[in-house]
Design an enzyme around this catalytic site. Sequence first.
Site, mmCIF file in Angstrom:
data_model
loop_
_atom_site.group_PDB
_atom_site.id
_atom_site.type_symbol
_atom_site.label_atom_id
_atom_site.label_comp_id
_atom_site.label_asym_id
_atom_site.label_seq_id
_atom_site.Cartn_x
_atom_site.Cartn_y
_atom_site.Cartn_z
ATOM 1 N N TYR A 47 -6.451 -4.187 2.994
ATOM 2 C CA TYR A 47 -7.655 -2.813 2.785
ATOM 3 C C TYR A 47 -7.380 -1.677 3.305
ATOM 4 C CZ TYR A 47 -10.426 -7.428 2.680
ATOM 5 O OH TYR A 47 -10.868 -8.743 2.535
ATOM 6 N N ARG A 48 -8.216 -0.583 3.058
ATOM 7 C CA ARG A 48 -8.252 0.792 3.609
ATOM 8 C C ARG A 48 -8.210 0.687 5.073
ATOM 9 N NH1 ARG A 48 -10.407 5.648 -0.007
ATOM 10 N NH2 ARG A 48 -10.177 4.749 -1.929
ATOM 11 N N TYR A 93 3.100 7.133 -3.315
ATOM 12 C CA TYR A 93 3.786 7.113 -2.035
ATOM 13 C C TYR A 93 5.342 7.244 -1.947
ATOM 14 C CZ TYR A 93 -0.597 4.080 -1.739
ATOM 15 O OH TYR A 93 -1.613 3.797 -1.863
ATOM 16 N N ASP A 143 5.726 -0.232 -4.049
ATOM 17 C CA ASP A 143 4.820 -1.523 -3.698
ATOM 18 C C ASP A 143 5.605 -2.492 -3.215
ATOM 19 O OD1 ASP A 143 2.646 -0.185 -4.420
ATOM 20 O OD2 ASP A 143 2.335 -1.345 -6.327
ATOM 21 N N HIS A 197 -1.488 5.297 -4.999
ATOM 22 C CA HIS A 197 -0.743 4.168 -5.652
ATOM 23 C C HIS A 197 0.670 4.698 -5.569
ATOM 24 C CE1 HIS A 197 -3.942 1.871 -7.552
ATOM 25 N NE2 HIS A 197 -4.593 2.735 -8.079
ATOM 26 N N ASP A 198 1.508 3.630 -5.830
ATOM 27 C CA ASP A 198 3.158 3.429 -5.513
ATOM 28 C C ASP A 198 3.556 4.966 -5.925
ATOM 29 O OD1 ASP A 198 5.519 3.240 -7.291
ATOM 30 O OD2 ASP A 198 5.497 1.354 -6.026
ATOM 31 N N LEU A 234 -17.123 -12.258 2.454
ATOM 32 C CA LEU A 234 -17.166 -11.545 3.702
ATOM 33 C C LEU A 234 -18.167 -10.740 4.001
ATOM 34 C CD1 LEU A 234 -13.130 -10.814 4.104
ATOM 35 C CD2 LEU A 234 -14.497 -12.236 5.801
#
Length: 385
Positions: A94-95, A140, A167, A136-137, A71
């Site tokens: 993506y962010r 969150y 996740d 990461h999980d 890309l």
Amino acid sequence: MSTTHTAGNGPLTGVRVVELAGIGPGPFAAMLLADLGADVVRVDRPGGPGLGIDPARDLTNRNKRSVLVDLKADGGPATVLDLVERADILIEGYRPGVAERLGVGPDACLARNPRLVYGRMTGWGQDGPLAATAGHDIGYIAITGALGMIGPDPDGPPTVPANLVGDYAGGSLYLVIGVLAALQHARAHGEGQVVDAAIVDGTAHLTTMIHGMLAAGGWQDRRGVNLLDGGCPFYGVYETSDGGHMAVGALEEQFYAEFVRLLGVEAAPARRDLARWPELREAVADRFRSRTREEWTAVFDGSDACVAPVLSLREAPSHPHLAARGTFTERDGIAQPAPAPRFSVTPGTLRTGPALPGADTAAVAGDWAVPALEGRQKKTQETEA
């Protein structure tokens, strides 16, 4: 429509999905769509995603096809947009802002295909103070309150539930629900849209029932003291004489009566007396420590006591119930969960193993009528050589 899929391959047969390669919940969501019959084309980058796992064993890429597109190279975004023009769904993880900078953000994709469902998988979401930061999980689920309520010890740290709660439950499954709901809208109204699937949102949503119990006074805001978090002596895990464990979930009175009868304890009245729960827990623990896991499994087998052995990942496929249902399957020597859920008319199937990066470029170029794909792969191979 892809020539490699038939009506017997799942209810999503004929649905085309572009997956921009990533790691974690995005690939799992795309795998679920693929298991249900969608033609998922994974756009891999040269050099791979950096996960460090052998691509031939990355089960989240099963039932997919892979093409290689850089890309960041000239013409790369244009090639992806050619795929997007022919797709129903796109998934990226993506962010925030990265897809836009690469030229494959929602505006560019929806301009090319106004009926497209653009699924975005992130931890923090597309906006908010933390949106641009790494995570990461475990982080969150920490801020949503989910992690804080998991674990049997109110004075000790929470128990980390691998990355299943954030996740995959709060992330992947909510993304799948979102893109399928948006696909229904697109087919009914001809209007695509962006689905912002944030793990923090999905995980918080999973705690809805607990918030209701908290508001009603039926749940304490601390772990290890409630009905479903290990605080209850008849809803928890107990060690057996051989170091194994048994899981007990005898919540209803009739199941509890069966449980104490088969276990052989005289503590039934303590069920309703919270002050006696420590006494009941000790009695139950003592009994379980008197026999092996296998022996207790035989005692409770076929009963309504709601007791089950705690099995390891390698043991689980051999459990008689799971074996009878075919809950696990094997392909290329790798035991793995079979597609779920099940459909009476259009069952999902395990059609192929993990897609190797770039292995399906020629087939996808033909099926999707995107000849530029083959040219891009040849340039990539020449560059790497």
